[in-house]
Design a protein around this motif. Structure first.
Motif, mmCIF file in Angstrom:
data_model
loop_
_atom_site.group_PDB
_atom_site.id
_atom_site.type_symbol
_atom_site.label_atom_id
_atom_site.label_comp_id
_atom_site.label_asym_id
_atom_site.label_seq_id
_atom_site.Cartn_x
_atom_site.Cartn_y
_atom_site.Cartn_z
ATOM 1 N N THR A 55 63.845 -30.623 -16.771
ATOM 2 C CA THR A 55 64.114 -30.411 -15.343
ATOM 3 C C THR A 55 65.397 -31.113 -14.934
ATOM 4 N N VAL A 56 65.560 -32.348 -15.375
ATOM 5 C CA VAL A 56 66.762 -33.114 -15.038
ATOM 6 C C VAL A 56 68.003 -32.419 -15.576
ATOM 7 N N ARG A 57 67.922 -31.894 -16.792
ATOM 8 C CA ARG A 57 69.066 -31.195 -17.376
ATOM 9 C C ARG A 57 69.418 -29.949 -16.563
ATOM 10 N N ARG A 58 68.396 -29.236 -16.093
ATOM 11 C CA ARG A 58 68.675 -28.060 -15.274
ATOM 12 C C ARG A 58 69.310 -28.457 -13.945
ATOM 13 N N LEU A 59 68.865 -29.564 -13.367
ATOM 14 C CA LEU A 59 69.458 -30.025 -12.115
ATOM 15 C C LEU A 59 70.954 -30.289 -12.282
ATOM 16 N N THR A 60 71.340 -30.861 -13.417
ATOM 17 C CA THR A 60 72.768 -31.135 -13.635
ATOM 18 C C THR A 60 73.550 -29.836 -13.776
ATOM 19 N N VAL A 61 72.953 -28.825 -14.397
ATOM 20 C CA VAL A 61 73.636 -27.528 -14.518
ATOM 21 C C VAL A 61 73.762 -26.873 -13.151
ATOM 22 N N TYR A 62 72.693 -26.938 -12.343
ATOM 23 C CA TYR A 62 72.765 -26.405 -10.982
ATOM 24 C C TYR A 62 73.934 -27.068 -10.237
ATOM 25 N N ASP A 67 67.635 -16.849 -7.566
ATOM 26 C CA ASP A 67 67.889 -15.849 -8.607
ATOM 27 C C ASP A 67 69.195 -16.137 -9.340
ATOM 28 N N GLU A 68 70.242 -16.488 -8.568
ATOM 29 C CA GLU A 68 71.548 -16.775 -9.175
ATOM 30 C C GLU A 68 71.474 -18.025 -10.049
ATOM 31 N N LEU A 69 70.834 -19.057 -9.549
ATOM 32 C CA LEU A 69 70.707 -20.289 -10.326
ATOM 33 C C LEU A 69 69.874 -20.050 -11.580
ATOM 34 N N VAL A 88 71.028 -20.696 -15.685
ATOM 35 C CA VAL A 88 70.360 -21.627 -16.590
ATOM 36 C C VAL A 88 69.509 -20.912 -17.636
ATOM 37 N N GLY A 89 69.259 -19.621 -17.415
ATOM 38 C CA GLY A 89 68.413 -18.895 -18.347
ATOM 39 C C GLY A 89 66.953 -19.169 -18.118
ATOM 40 N N THR A 90 66.577 -19.301 -16.834
ATOM 41 C CA THR A 90 65.185 -19.546 -16.496
ATOM 42 C C THR A 90 64.772 -18.536 -15.440
ATOM 43 N N THR A 91 63.724 -18.823 -14.688
ATOM 44 C CA THR A 91 63.232 -17.895 -13.668
ATOM 45 C C THR A 91 63.464 -18.473 -12.271
ATOM 46 N N PRO A 92 63.538 -17.617 -11.244
ATOM 47 C CA PRO A 92 63.664 -18.126 -9.871
ATOM 48 C C PRO A 92 62.519 -19.081 -9.510
ATOM 49 N N ALA A 93 61.329 -18.779 -10.003
ATOM 50 C CA ALA A 93 60.184 -19.653 -9.727
ATOM 51 C C ALA A 93 60.401 -21.048 -10.308
ATOM 52 N N GLN A 94 61.025 -21.111 -11.501
ATOM 53 C CA GLN A 94 61.294 -22.406 -12.118
ATOM 54 C C GLN A 94 62.316 -23.191 -11.315
ATOM 55 N N VAL A 95 63.329 -22.495 -10.803
ATOM 56 C CA VAL A 95 64.336 -23.149 -9.965
ATOM 57 C C VAL A 95 63.658 -23.770 -8.745
#
Length: 215
Positions: free
Chosen positions: A17-24, A40-42, A46-53
């Protein structure tokens, strides 16, 4: 609209999660100030789902407005706060060799609030010599120096044979976060955060990926 940040409290935030936050954050910083971005764009980035964001952000509060997305500028500010990038972190580097020099001179650190405030070594031929605006100090002085002006992060940039010894010195100096570039696994107390950067392992992972593609 982005509301007040919440603390995750006792909820454990996964490293992924922390790694995705840095990419966002890096993506949002590239957008025009007035622009909004959707989950959806984020997610695509990251290669994940809108729900995960939305789940990633929900650890820390209520963000954005349904149908309108997230205001980029406001979300950048909040992510910087979440990641602790809204303050200055004092960094010391142990190992005044080529790797230590490259790390100390990397311009991206200062822009994120990581201030290299001390460089240390054991080599008497290096101790006392200039290092940009700093003077290379004897690592034996680290504990006293950190007591006078505490370091937040210690960087190990020494050969593998000295990695654990340097880690012990950093722990003894009261430093609670260690970035280890020595190609060796180190141990530290549970209240000390250790991150290992092993470039050989990264290349080996790339080698594996390329090998699998060729099959």
């Amino acid at each position: 609209m982005i509301h007040k940040l919440d603390s995750p409290g006792n909820k454990k935030v996964a490293e992924s999660t922390v790694r995705r936050l840095t990419v966002y954050l890096h993506y949002l910083e590239s957008l025009p100030e007035a622009e909004a971005v959707s989950s959806d764009e984020l997610a695509v980035l990251v290669g994940t789902t809108p729900a995960q964001v939305r789940k990633d952000l929900s650890f820390f509060g209520s963000f954005g407005k349904r149908g309108l997305g997230y205001p980029a500028t406001e979300l950048v500010e909040q992510l910087c706060t979440i990641l602790g990038l809204d303050r200055t972190w004092k960094v010391c580097i142990i190992g005044a060799g080529k790797l230590g020099l490259a790390l100390a001179n990397y311009p991206g650190f200062a822009g994120r609030g990581f201030q290299v405030s001390g460089v240390y070594d054991t080599d008497p031929n290096k101790i006392g010599g200039p290092w940009d605006a700093l003077t290379i100090r004897d690592v034996a002085n680290l504990k006293a120096d950190s007591g006078a002006r505490p370091y937040d992060i210690g960087v190990i940039a020494v050969p593998a044979s000295s990695g654990q010894q340097v880690a012990d010195i950093l722990v003894d100096a009261g430093i609670k976060a260690i970035m280890n570039f020595a190609p060796v696994q180190i141990t530290a107390p549970n209240d000390v955060v250790v991150r290992m950067v092993n470039m050989v392992l990264e290349f080996e992972a790339l080698s594996f990926a390329l090998t699998q593609r060729s099959k």
